[in-house]
Design an enzyme around this catalytic site. Sequence first.
Site, short mmCIF file in Angstrom:
data_model
loop_
_atom_site.label_atom_id
_atom_site.label_comp_id
_atom_site.label_asym_id
_atom_site.label_seq_id
_atom_site.Cartn_x
_atom_site.Cartn_y
_atom_site.Cartn_z
N TYR A 100 -32.38 46.92 61.35
CA TYR A 100 -32.92 48.17 60.82
C TYR A 100 -34.34 48.33 61.34
O TYR A 100 -35.03 47.37 61.65
CB TYR A 100 -32.84 48.27 59.29
CG TYR A 100 -31.42 48.45 58.83
CD1 TYR A 100 -30.83 49.71 58.79
CD2 TYR A 100 -30.64 47.35 58.48
CE1 TYR A 100 -29.51 49.87 58.40
CE2 TYR A 100 -29.32 47.50 58.09
CZ TYR A 100 -28.77 48.77 58.06
OH TYR A 100 -27.46 48.92 57.69
N HIS A 123 -34.21 59.05 64.56
CA HIS A 123 -34.74 57.69 64.55
C HIS A 123 -34.04 56.78 65.55
O HIS A 123 -34.57 55.76 65.93
CB HIS A 123 -34.60 57.11 63.14
CG HIS A 123 -35.82 56.45 62.59
ND1 HIS A 123 -37.10 56.61 63.10
CD2 HIS A 123 -35.96 55.60 61.54
CE1 HIS A 123 -37.95 55.91 62.38
NE2 HIS A 123 -37.29 55.28 61.43
N TYR A 149 -26.02 56.39 61.35
CA TYR A 149 -27.30 56.74 61.95
C TYR A 149 -27.19 57.10 63.43
O TYR A 149 -28.19 57.45 64.05
CB TYR A 149 -28.30 55.58 61.79
CG TYR A 149 -28.61 55.25 60.35
CD1 TYR A 149 -29.23 56.18 59.53
CD2 TYR A 149 -28.26 54.02 59.81
CE1 TYR A 149 -29.50 55.89 58.21
CE2 TYR A 149 -28.53 53.72 58.49
CZ TYR A 149 -29.15 54.66 57.69
OH TYR A 149 -29.41 54.37 56.37
#
Length: 186
Positions: free
Chosen positions: A64, A19, A14
């Site tokens: 997360y 994000h 990620y």
Amino acid sequence: MFVIVGLGNPDKKYEHTRHNIGFDVVDALAAKYNIDIKDKKHKALCGTGVIEGMKVLLVKPQTYMNLSGESVADVVNFYKIDPEEDMIVIFDDISLEPGRIRIRKKGSAGGHNGIKNIIAMTGTSGFKRIKVGVGEKPQGWDLADHVLGRFSDEDRQNVKEAIKNAMDAAVLIMQDETDRAMNLYN
């Protein structure tokens, strides 16, 4: 002590996605002010240092995105800080073009699950926030695919400027200059 929280997801896959823009801003602050973000505590990676004469804790929750509030609430409770006075949360916003930032003194989650969880876990929506634009999802795309995707080369250049502006805005907010930061960057 001032707490600056950058939101993102912990896995390497990620890194530098839309994000994870909150992580990118916190990493840039850490690099500029020589702060190591390596302490594993409060369900986060943390680093303590000094920014423009003020003691600061940089926080990258490792829960997360959707459970970011667990980490943030743990930090707030452990250090007994007032999140409405002594905390900034930096995160992605799909309603802003890449390269834009927006500063708010408080507000709703606006559909952002990480912010929704922070509000639920801390019991307040009155914390300062810096939203960093990542652009709207293309028509027909799944939102998750968009926010977990990477920036185009063109957008990445704009995002570099947004990261710099978000860093500067965070410093102004720490110096009790939130209105000035809003006037400069909103």
